[in-house]
Design an enzyme around this catalytic site. Structure first.
Site, PDB file in Angstrom:
ATOM      1  N   TYR A  13       5.659  16.067   1.316  1.00 26.83           N
ATOM      2  CA  TYR A  13       4.732  15.893   2.440  1.00 26.83           C
ATOM      3  C   TYR A  13       4.029  17.181   2.882  1.00 26.83           C
ATOM      4  O   TYR A  13       3.249  17.163   3.836  1.00 26.83           O
ATOM      5  CB  TYR A  13       5.465  15.260   3.623  1.00 26.83           C
ATOM      6  CG  TYR A  13       6.011  13.879   3.298  1.00 26.83           C
ATOM      7  CD1 TYR A  13       5.142  12.819   3.052  1.00 26.83           C
ATOM      8  CD2 TYR A  13       7.380  13.641   3.219  1.00 26.83           C
ATOM      9  CE1 TYR A  13       5.621  11.559   2.738  1.00 26.83           C
ATOM     10  CE2 TYR A  13       7.869  12.382   2.905  1.00 26.83           C
ATOM     11  CZ  TYR A  13       6.994  11.344   2.662  1.00 26.83           C
ATOM     12  OH  TYR A  13       7.458  10.099   2.354  1.00 26.83           O
ATOM     13  N   ASN A  41      -0.703   5.223  10.266  1.00 27.97           N
ATOM     14  CA  ASN A  41       0.265   5.588   9.233  1.00 27.97           C
ATOM     15  C   ASN A  41       1.584   4.985   9.692  1.00 27.97           C
ATOM     16  O   ASN A  41       2.280   5.553  10.553  1.00 27.97           O
ATOM     17  CB  ASN A  41       0.388   7.110   9.068  1.00 27.97           C
ATOM     18  CG  ASN A  41       1.316   7.463   7.914  1.00 27.97           C
ATOM     19  OD1 ASN A  41       2.010   6.588   7.386  1.00 27.97           O
ATOM     20  ND2 ASN A  41       1.351   8.730   7.524  1.00 27.97           N
ATOM     21  N   HIS A  85       6.101  -0.865   4.337  1.00 23.06           N
ATOM     22  CA  HIS A  85       6.620  -1.641   3.217  1.00 23.06           C
ATOM     23  C   HIS A  85       7.458  -2.852   3.622  1.00 23.06           C
ATOM     24  O   HIS A  85       7.809  -3.652   2.775  1.00 23.06           O
ATOM     25  CB  HIS A  85       7.445  -0.711   2.305  1.00 23.06           C
ATOM     26  CG  HIS A  85       6.744   0.605   2.068  1.00 23.06           C
ATOM     27  ND1 HIS A  85       5.578   0.699   1.352  1.00 23.06           N
ATOM     28  CD2 HIS A  85       7.019   1.874   2.502  1.00 23.06           C
ATOM     29  CE1 HIS A  85       5.179   1.974   1.325  1.00 23.06           C
ATOM     30  NE2 HIS A  85       6.035   2.691   2.016  1.00 23.06           N
ATOM     31  N   ASP A 116       1.993  -8.750  11.776  1.00 15.05           N
ATOM     32  CA  ASP A 116       1.589  -9.827  12.689  1.00 15.05           C
ATOM     33  C   ASP A 116       0.783  -9.268  13.867  1.00 15.05           C
ATOM     34  O   ASP A 116      -0.185  -9.894  14.313  1.00 15.05           O
ATOM     35  CB  ASP A 116       2.817 -10.585  13.211  1.00 15.05           C
ATOM     36  CG  ASP A 116       3.456 -11.464  12.144  1.00 15.05           C
ATOM     37  OD1 ASP A 116       2.830 -11.678  11.088  1.00 15.05           O
ATOM     38  OD2 ASP A 116       4.592 -11.931  12.368  1.00 15.05           O
ATOM     39  N   HIS A 157      -2.040   7.000   4.478  1.00 11.33           N
ATOM     40  CA  HIS A 157      -0.794   7.649   4.068  1.00 11.33           C
ATOM     41  C   HIS A 157      -1.093   9.056   3.590  1.00 11.33           C
ATOM     42  O   HIS A 157      -2.128   9.294   2.957  1.00 11.33           O
ATOM     43  CB  HIS A 157      -0.122   6.874   2.928  1.00 11.33           C
ATOM     44  CG  HIS A 157       0.213   5.491   3.334  1.00 11.33           C
ATOM     45  ND1 HIS A 157       1.295   5.202   4.138  1.00 11.33           N
ATOM     46  CD2 HIS A 157      -0.416   4.321   3.110  1.00 11.33           C
ATOM     47  CE1 HIS A 157       1.315   3.899   4.381  1.00 11.33           C
ATOM     48  NE2 HIS A 157       0.282   3.349   3.770  1.00 11.33           N
ATOM     49  N   LEU A 158      -0.171   9.940   3.859  1.00 10.00           N
ATOM     50  CA  LEU A 158      -0.289  11.320   3.373  1.00 10.00           C
ATOM     51  C   LEU A 158      -0.168  11.352   1.860  1.00 10.00           C
ATOM     52  O   LEU A 158      -0.942  12.002   1.164  1.00 10.00           O
ATOM     53  CB  LEU A 158       0.848  12.165   3.967  1.00 10.00           C
ATOM     54  CG  LEU A 158       0.799  12.399   5.476  1.00 10.00           C
ATOM     55  CD1 LEU A 158       2.196  12.651   6.011  1.00 10.00           C
ATOM     56  CD2 LEU A 158      -0.131  13.553   5.802  1.00 10.00           C
ATOM     57  N   SER A 159       0.844  10.629   1.361  1.00  9.31           N
ATOM     58  CA  SER A 159       1.133  10.670  -0.070  1.00  9.31           C
ATOM     59  C   SER A 159       0.416   9.519  -0.788  1.00  9.31           C
ATOM     60  O   SER A 159      -0.049   8.563  -0.161  1.00  9.31           O
ATOM     61  CB  SER A 159       2.651  10.572  -0.300  1.00  9.31           C
ATOM     62  OG  SER A 159       3.145   9.334   0.188  1.00  9.31           O
ATOM     63  N   ARG A 196       7.515   1.657  -2.665  1.00 10.20           N
ATOM     64  CA  ARG A 196       6.432   2.192  -1.811  1.00 10.20           C
ATOM     65  C   ARG A 196       5.055   1.731  -2.272  1.00 10.20           C
ATOM     66  O   ARG A 196       4.054   1.942  -1.599  1.00 10.20           O
ATOM     67  CB  ARG A 196       6.431   3.730  -1.835  1.00 10.20           C
ATOM     68  CG  ARG A 196       7.576   4.353  -1.096  1.00 10.20           C
ATOM     69  CD  ARG A 196       7.403   5.864  -1.021  1.00 10.20           C
ATOM     70  NE  ARG A 196       8.682   6.511  -0.941  1.00 10.20           N
ATOM     71  CZ  ARG A 196       9.406   6.613   0.174  1.00 10.20           C
ATOM     72  NH1 ARG A 196       8.953   6.174   1.328  1.00 10.20           N
ATOM     73  NH2 ARG A 196      10.582   7.203   0.154  1.00 10.20           N
TER      74      ARG A 196
END
Ligand code: CA2
Length: 142
Positions: free
Chosen positions: A22, A73, A79, A86, A99-101, A110
């Site tokens: 990260y 994020n 996941h 909802d 997402h960072l990654s 993931r």
């Protein structure tokens, strides 16, 4: 225009652990960079983090009528959280998943986002840049 940035569980640990995944940027660094860019674009932002699923659900619900877009994020809840999905689906506020990654290049679990189908789109893999691109996408939606 008002954009709500929501960060899910463990993102408060950014910059303190697992820098190989990260990076060494903290969430406070990210917030500062987002605020700077938002000021230039004359966009009002609200930037929050919670480790609690229910709190994130409440914030998504409260965004109806108070925010023009959400940049989310959802961390690990991406996941598996039916509740967050909802909440997104039940409101009329556009949500940009970030997402960072690069989640599609990581472990199999993931690679699936339960929230993706109810979001406007997904940005991942650009580190801090994912947040700035999320802001850009919000402005484009307007
Ligand atoms: O890449 C992302 O932004 C993620 O949403 C980050 C989540 C992960 O569960 C998602 O699959 C992808 C994890 C955030 C936890 O961040 C940490 C940072 C430092 C140390 C430990 C966890």
């Amino acid at each position: 225009m008002k954009v709500l940035f929501l960060n899910g569980p463990n993102l408060n640990l950014l910059g303190t652990r697992q820098p190989e995944i990260y990076g060494d940027t903290t969430l406070a660094d990210i917030e500062a960079a987002v605020r700077k860019q938002a000021e230039e674009k004359k966009v009002e932002i609200d930037f929050r983090q919670s480790n609690m699923e229910g709190e994130l659900v409440t914030w998504i619900q409260e965004a109806v009528g108070t925010a023009d877009a959400i940049v989310l994020n959802a961390g690990g809840y991406t996941h598996n959280s039916v509740a967050i999905r909802d909440a997104i689906a039940s409101g009329n506020v556009p949500v940009i998943e970030i997402h960072l990654s690069h989640i599609h290049a990581r472990e199999e679990f993931r690679q699936h986002s339960i929230i993706a189908p109810v979001c406007k789109g997904q940005i991942c893999g650009f580190g801090l840049g994912s947040y700035l691109l999320g802001l850009e996408a919000s402005v484009t939606l307007k």
